[in-house]
Design a protein around this motif. Structure first.
Motif, PDB file in Angstrom:
ATOM      1  N   ALA A 176      41.261  49.553  85.412  1.00  0.00           N
ATOM      2  CA  ALA A 176      42.093  50.189  84.629  1.00  0.00           C
ATOM      3  C   ALA A 176      44.114  50.099  84.629  1.00  0.00           C
ATOM      4  N   LEU A 177      44.134  51.260  85.357  1.00  0.00           N
ATOM      5  CA  LEU A 177      45.507  51.055  86.176  1.00  0.00           C
ATOM      6  C   LEU A 177      45.934  49.777  86.844  1.00  0.00           C
ATOM      7  N   ILE A 178      44.699  49.357  87.430  1.00  0.00           N
ATOM      8  CA  ILE A 178      45.145  48.092  87.893  1.00  0.00           C
ATOM      9  C   ILE A 178      45.460  46.363  86.850  1.00  0.00           C
ATOM     10  N   GLU A 179      44.423  46.064  85.744  1.00  0.00           N
ATOM     11  CA  GLU A 179      44.830  45.546  85.110  1.00  0.00           C
ATOM     12  C   GLU A 179      46.064  45.911  84.568  1.00  0.00           C
ATOM     13  N   ARG A 180      45.889  46.941  84.038  1.00  0.00           N
ATOM     14  CA  ARG A 180      47.516  46.859  83.243  1.00  0.00           C
ATOM     15  C   ARG A 180      49.030  46.590  83.995  1.00  0.00           C
ATOM     16  N   LEU A 181      48.522  47.035  85.645  1.00  0.00           N
ATOM     17  CA  LEU A 181      49.969  46.650  86.464  1.00  0.00           C
ATOM     18  C   LEU A 181      50.487  45.170  86.430  1.00  0.00           C
ATOM     19  N   HIS A 182      48.745  44.585  86.623  1.00  0.00           N
ATOM     20  CA  HIS A 182      48.469  42.734  86.466  1.00  0.00           C
ATOM     21  C   HIS A 182      49.567  41.808  85.157  1.00  0.00           C
ATOM     22  N   ALA A 183      49.778  43.186  84.447  1.00  0.00           N
ATOM     23  CA  ALA A 183      50.547  42.460  82.662  1.00  0.00           C
ATOM     24  C   ALA A 183      51.644  43.045  83.019  1.00  0.00           C
ATOM     25  N   PHE A 184      52.310  43.965  84.196  1.00  0.00           N
ATOM     26  CA  PHE A 184      53.885  43.500  83.913  1.00  0.00           C
ATOM     27  C   PHE A 184      54.017  42.879  84.755  1.00  0.00           C
ATOM     28  N   SER A 185      55.927  42.522  83.682  1.00  0.00           N
ATOM     29  CA  SER A 185      56.481  41.455  83.737  1.00  0.00           C
ATOM     30  C   SER A 185      57.257  41.562  84.622  1.00  0.00           C
ATOM     31  N   GLY A 186      57.085  42.466  85.728  1.00  0.00           N
ATOM     32  CA  GLY A 186      58.381  42.278  87.768  1.00  0.00           C
ATOM     33  C   GLY A 186      57.229  41.491  87.935  1.00  0.00           C
ATOM     34  N   ILE A 187      56.038  41.347  87.564  1.00  0.00           N
ATOM     35  CA  ILE A 187      54.863  40.415  89.067  1.00  0.00           C
ATOM     36  C   ILE A 187      54.624  39.366  87.893  1.00  0.00           C
ATOM     37  N   ALA A 188      55.266  39.186  87.012  1.00  0.00           N
ATOM     38  CA  ALA A 188      54.915  37.442  86.193  1.00  0.00           C
ATOM     39  C   ALA A 188      56.813  36.578  87.316  1.00  0.00           C
ATOM     40  N   PRO A 201      67.220  49.974  79.210  1.00  0.00           N
ATOM     41  CA  PRO A 201      65.084  50.507  78.915  1.00  0.00           C
ATOM     42  C   PRO A 201      64.288  49.569  80.585  1.00  0.00           C
ATOM     43  N   GLY A 202      63.311  50.247  80.656  1.00  0.00           N
ATOM     44  CA  GLY A 202      62.844  49.012  81.519  1.00  0.00           C
ATOM     45  C   GLY A 202      62.939  50.367  82.509  1.00  0.00           C
ATOM     46  N   TYR A 203      61.668  50.255  83.937  1.00  0.00           N
ATOM     47  CA  TYR A 203      61.491  51.444  84.715  1.00  0.00           C
ATOM     48  C   TYR A 203      62.658  51.256  85.518  1.00  0.00           C
ATOM     49  N   ASN A 204      64.335  51.456  85.158  1.00  0.00           N
ATOM     50  CA  ASN A 204      64.557  51.404  85.955  1.00  0.00           C
ATOM     51  C   ASN A 204      65.706  52.758  86.512  1.00  0.00           C
ATOM     52  N   TRP A 205      65.294  53.779  87.711  1.00  0.00           N
ATOM     53  CA  TRP A 205      65.279  54.781  88.602  1.00  0.00           C
ATOM     54  C   TRP A 205      66.475  54.490  88.759  1.00  0.00           C
ATOM     55  N   GLU A 218      52.120  55.587  86.833  1.00  0.00           N
ATOM     56  CA  GLU A 218      51.761  54.682  86.375  1.00  0.00           C
ATOM     57  C   GLU A 218      53.286  53.343  86.509  1.00  0.00           C
ATOM     58  N   HIS A 219      54.248  53.983  85.943  1.00  0.00           N
ATOM     59  CA  HIS A 219      55.666  53.237  85.400  1.00  0.00           C
ATOM     60  C   HIS A 219      56.546  53.600  86.439  1.00  0.00           C
ATOM     61  N   TRP A 220      56.079  54.479  88.454  1.00  0.00           N
ATOM     62  CA  TRP A 220      56.527  54.986  89.255  1.00  0.00           C
ATOM     63  C   TRP A 220      56.379  53.591  90.072  1.00  0.00           C
ATOM     64  N   LEU A 221      54.880  53.234  89.845  1.00  0.00           N
ATOM     65  CA  LEU A 221      54.417  52.265  90.376  1.00  0.00           C
ATOM     66  C   LEU A 221      55.259  50.932  90.155  1.00  0.00           C
ATOM     67  N   CYS A 222      56.013  50.629  89.462  1.00  0.00           N
ATOM     68  CA  CYS A 222      56.486  49.527  88.145  1.00  0.00           C
ATOM     69  C   CYS A 222      58.047  49.648  88.496  1.00  0.00           C
ATOM     70  N   ALA A 223      58.053  50.811  89.192  1.00  0.00           N
ATOM     71  CA  ALA A 223      59.749  50.970  88.846  1.00  0.00           C
ATOM     72  C   ALA A 223      60.677  50.034  90.009  1.00  0.00           C
ATOM     73  N   PHE A 224      61.717  50.529  89.798  1.00  0.00           N
ATOM     74  CA  PHE A 224      62.964  49.895  90.480  1.00  0.00           C
ATOM     75  C   PHE A 224      63.787  51.368  90.588  1.00  0.00           C
ATOM     76  N   PRO A 225      63.924  51.368  92.121  1.00  0.00           N
ATOM     77  CA  PRO A 225      64.109  52.975  92.516  1.00  0.00           C
ATOM     78  C   PRO A 225      65.519  53.282  92.959  1.00  0.00           C
TER      79      PRO A 225
END
Length: 320
Positions: free
Chosen positions: A7-19, A176-180, A249-256
């Protein structure tokens, strides 16, 4: 993580950074014939022979809405992300140029102030560029020149090497978003020390390859790295350095801000970890590289395939 790994993988695939990274496939197809045969695909910088060493050239463009809504931080990032590209190739930065379009001087001033602040903090000069203050919207692109004598290449990763992650955990979310943001409030001396560590480790032969964690997040960046070297990896999610208050989940999508994936021989892992720790950077072995072109994620007792590059490219930039 409260639900299943699939389920986590499915959500990660939908992350805009991947697109956004998928869009590179179309560019790769159109420009393939223009690339020199000696230039492997997928590295963070162009690597140009220069006597006894190499020049490094990188460029980043930014989403218009980001530049419009957060101009100072966009200017800062214009310098910072390019510096990470140079470091990921084992290089040291020389100079920055930019291309700026805007429709109002006060707004453009904020962008330039952010760039100037980063230039001072990292002590890398902005030496020129292009400016248009009669545009219909704000736009920003930044390029950087660097140099190296010990380049790190994505296509040199070997099966069995350890996958390490080095990330600055001393920051805060910049919405906004996952900018660390681990940079704008940090001590400039610490920023420079951490960034210079990568070319030092490369020159000492302690790391074999590196990739800076981009807007694709840690998971997406690792797929890009694997695509470049034609390999796969086993990634142990519980071993990834992560701030205590942040959701995985947020950390896997983050720009750190400062985050790198490294290929390291096993005998060098402890030394690499200690060197990053001395700079205040969290660093850990998080997996290993494998011959099969799949990224396999592990979490507690769960194991699942995040990406199968034999079936699905991401950027289309590879060494095949």
């Amino acid at each position: 993580m409260n639900d299943s790994l699939p389920a986590l993988i499915e959500r990660l695939h939908a992350f805009s950074g991947i697109a956004h990274k998928r869009d590179i496939q179309q560019v790769a197809k159109q420009l393939r014939d223009a690339w020199p045969a000696s230039c492997p695909n997928g590295d963070d910088c162009a690597l140009i022979p220069d006597g006894n060493g190499y020049k490094l050239l990188a460029m980043e463009g930014f989403i218009n809405s980001f530049v419009a809504e957060d101009p100072w931080f966009a200017g800062w990032c214009g310098v910072m992300v390019n510096l990470s590209d140079i470091a990921a190739m084992g290089g040291r930065p020389l100079a920055v140029v930019n291309a700026l379009w805007d429709d109002a001087l006060p707004h453009a001033t904020q962008i330039l102030q952010g760039m100037a602040a980063a230039s001072r903090a990292y002590q890398v000069p902005v030496v020129g560029g292009h400016t248009n203050l009669r545009s219909d919207r704000p736009q920003l692109a930044v390029a950087i020149l660097g140099e190296t004598t010990h380049p790190l290449r994505s296509n040199t990763v070997q099966p069995g090497q350890t996958l390490m992650a080095a990330i600055n955990l001393q920051g805060r979310w910049h919405p906004p978003g996952y900018n660390w943001d681990a940079a704008t409030q940090a001590n400039p001396d610490s920023l420079r020390q951490a960034l210079s560590l990568l070319p030092s480790l490369a020159a000492e032969g302690l790391i074999q390859s590196a990739k800076d964690i981009s807007q694709a997040g840690l998971a997406g960046t690792l797929v890009m790295m694997l695509e470049s070297c034609g390999l796969g990896a086993e990634l142990k999610l519980q071993q990834i350095p992560i701030p205590s208050e942040v959701v995985l989940e947020h950390w896997l999508c983050a720009f750190p801000s400062f985050g790198f994936l490294l290929a390291v021989e096993e005998e060098h892992c402890d030394e690499v970890k200690q060197r990053f720790a001395h700079c205040g950077i969290g660093c850990a072995a998080v997996g290993h590289f494998t011959p099969e072109r799949k990224l396999i994620m592990q979490y507690q007792q769960q194991r699942a395939c995040y990406w199968d590059l034999a079936e699905q490219p991401l950027t289309g930039m590879n060494n095949q």
